[in-house]
Design a protein around this motif. Structure first.
Motif, short mmCIF file in Angstrom:
data_model
loop_
_atom_site.label_atom_id
_atom_site.label_comp_id
_atom_site.label_asym_id
_atom_site.label_seq_id
_atom_site.Cartn_x
_atom_site.Cartn_y
_atom_site.Cartn_z
N ASN A 1 61.09 84.99 44.24
CA ASN A 1 60.08 84.19 43.52
C ASN A 1 60.68 82.95 42.87
O ASN A 1 60.13 82.44 41.90
N TYR A 2 61.81 82.48 43.39
CA TYR A 2 62.50 81.39 42.67
C TYR A 2 61.68 80.10 42.63
O TYR A 2 61.84 79.28 41.74
N ARG A 3 60.75 79.95 43.57
CA ARG A 3 59.94 78.72 43.58
C ARG A 3 58.96 78.68 42.41
O ARG A 3 58.49 77.63 42.02
N ASP A 4 58.65 79.84 41.86
CA ASP A 4 57.77 79.89 40.69
C ASP A 4 58.54 79.56 39.41
O ASP A 4 57.94 79.41 38.35
N ARG A 5 59.87 79.54 39.49
CA ARG A 5 60.70 79.26 38.32
C ARG A 5 61.64 78.11 38.67
O ARG A 5 62.80 78.33 39.03
N PRO A 6 61.13 76.89 38.58
CA PRO A 6 61.91 75.73 39.02
C PRO A 6 63.21 75.54 38.23
O PRO A 6 64.12 74.84 38.71
N THR B 1 59.53 80.64 54.05
CA THR B 1 58.98 81.88 53.48
C THR B 1 60.08 82.90 53.20
O THR B 1 60.88 83.22 54.07
#
Lengths: 230, 255
Positions: free
Chosen positions: A52-57, A68
């Motif tokens: 989920n790293y894209r949700d936590r820039p 993906t």
């Protein structure tokens, strides 16, 4: 394909204990890579952060050529209202029917397709769960103990087949089986406990394929290197 | 399941009757206060048929009220499952309202709607609605992460699937709550009839109360108990059938 981490720190909210501290590493190219370390060292936390790293820039994780990211783990369940075979049919894209059949064959799940998920053994459940992830679109698939409770021989068959069938994809294999990780993985990220102040490091694995010949001395050396890394 | 319910009720009723007769004997009370067994049996023979019709009348209203409250509880529970502000507001409102004794609102309903069918239905539905809603909200608001993860990660999750997963995983809880709410619906209807309606077993009990006819009241209680036991037994059997067909049975539980 590149996965890079430059100084990752992580602690759960309202906890002062660092789960991951100053993690630096880079993994290049498709294939099987591994995350290894003793229990409680933060392997699953790291895998979830990565998924989920894209949700936590703000996280210092960079990827290139990876779209993906999927995360699978060994406690997942399929809904119980219909047979596992029907579930696979529903979640399998139309153009991957042949792949589905091939995977069912390799994973030796043909005889249990008519059974509900709760009727399967733990090893069968984990294999069934992994198949449905392999049928999806992904560039990086994290396998967090996804082959737990599967016997060694079948696990080896599955790993070699997956490496061959998905040679253009990147995998991050989390396992407590040192021999397996050392033998089948390319880069092994050995995580250490933050309190021990020993930096996590990458050890090169043997990355065996179906046609490789087992090199025992080299395997022993890799295992020793991994063990001495934490 | 069905027969167990009935004989359990018979045992409880027999114990209750025995205690009542012991009190009568112990305190030397007259038949006017506590009737003797022959009088109770005589009254039962005379009034059973009429009371049975009354109980069925009450039960039909209770079933309809329960059906409405199940529908509403699922409707609101599904809307309120999200952790959005609307979902939180629905949950907080439900928790606060259920703390209020709904039966106390019955006079207002009778004043506004009169003492007909609609008032009985509304009170029955209101009384079993809130406990149902809290259970449904609890089930719908709790993610089943082990199952939902795959669908969320692969972008397949839809609200219908989310509701289906959560309901399915809590099938046992939901069927128990629905079967249990039958008693609440029946109690709500009887209370409504007792207060101001012009039909049903509650209304008959009110008449018996005004006549100080304890034998008639005991007969009415027996009828209510038998009918509600059968109804609950049927609901539980249906629940077991649903669980057997759809439930996530685990062979490990047999060992």
């Amino acid at each position: 394909m590149r996965l890079e981490c430059s100084g990752l720190n992580f602690a759960y909210p309202e906890s002062e204990t660092m789960v991951i501290q100053d993690l630096w590493f880079a993994m290049d190219g498709p294939g099987f890579h591994a995350v290894f370390g003793p229990s409680g060292v933060g392997k699953t936390s790291f895998a979830k952060l990565l998924a989920n790293y894209r949700d936590r820039p703000q996280l210092p994780i960079q990827t290139s050529g990876i779209g993906t990211i999927l995360y699978s783990y060994n406690l997942e369940r399929l809904p119980g209202w219909s047979s596992t075979g029907r579930h696979l049919d529903r979640i399998c894209p139309a153009d991957r029917q042949d792949l589905k059949k091939e995977l069912i064959d390799i994973f030796q799940l043909g005889p249990v397709l008519g059974a509900r998920f709760s009727q399967l053994s733990m090893g069968q459940q984990n294999r069934m769960n992994l198949i449905r992830y392999l049928l999806q679109d992904f560039d990086l698939l994290i396998l967090d103990e996804s082959l737990a409770n599967v016997d060694e021989k079948l696990r080896q068959t599955i790993l070699l087949a997956v490496k061959e069938l998905f040679s253009h994809k990147m995998f991050l294999y989390i396992s407590h089986n040192l021999m397996e990780v050392a033998r089948f993985c390319k880069d092994i990220l050995v995580l250490t406990e933050p309190s021990r102040e020993k930096p996590s490091k990458i050890v090169s694995g043997q990355d065996d394929t179906r046609i490789s010949v087992l090199e025992k001395p080299s395997l022993d050396r890799i295992m020793l290197e991994v063990m001495s890394a934490f | 399941m069905l027969f167990r319910r009935i004989y359990q009720f018979m045992i409880v009723y027999a114990v209750f009757l025995a205690i009542l007769l012991m009190v009568k004997k112990g305190l030397s009370l007259s038949d006017y206060v506590i009737p003797g067994l022959p009088l109770i049996l005589e009254t039962a023979v005379q009034m059973s048929a009429g009371f049975f019709t009354d109980v069925m009348d009450t039960l039909s209203v209770a079933i309809l009220g329960q059906g409405i409250s199940i529908f509403l509880a699922f409707f609101v529970g599904i809307l309120g499952r999200k952790s959005s502000w609307a979902g939180s507001m629905i949950r907080v409102t439900a928790y606060n309202i259920q703390a209020y004794p709904i039966v106390a609102l019955a006079p207002i309903i009778f004043i506004l709607l009169g003492d007909g069918f609609l008032s009985r239905l509304l009170i029955a539905a209101m009384i079993c609605y809130f406990p149902l809603l809290l259970s449904v909200l609890g089930v719908m608001a709790a993610p089943v992460e082990d199952i939902e993860h795959f669908y969320i990660a692969t972008g397949r999750m839809r609200w219908q699937l989310e509701v289906k997963i959560r309901a399915f995983e809590n099938l046992s809880k939901l069927t128990t709550v629905i079967a249990g709410s039958a008693t609440l619906a029946m109690a709500g209807t009887i209370v409504a009839e007792f207060i101001a309606a012009n039909a049903g077993i509650g209304y008959s009990i009110r008449i018996a109360l005004y006549q100080s006819n304890l034998a008639a009241i005991l007969t009415a209680l027996f009828m209510i108990g038998i009918v509600i036991s059968v109804y609950q037994g049927i609901l539980e059997t249906l629940g077991e059938m649903v669980k057997a067909k759809w439930g996530s049975e685990n062979k490990g539980k047999l060992l």
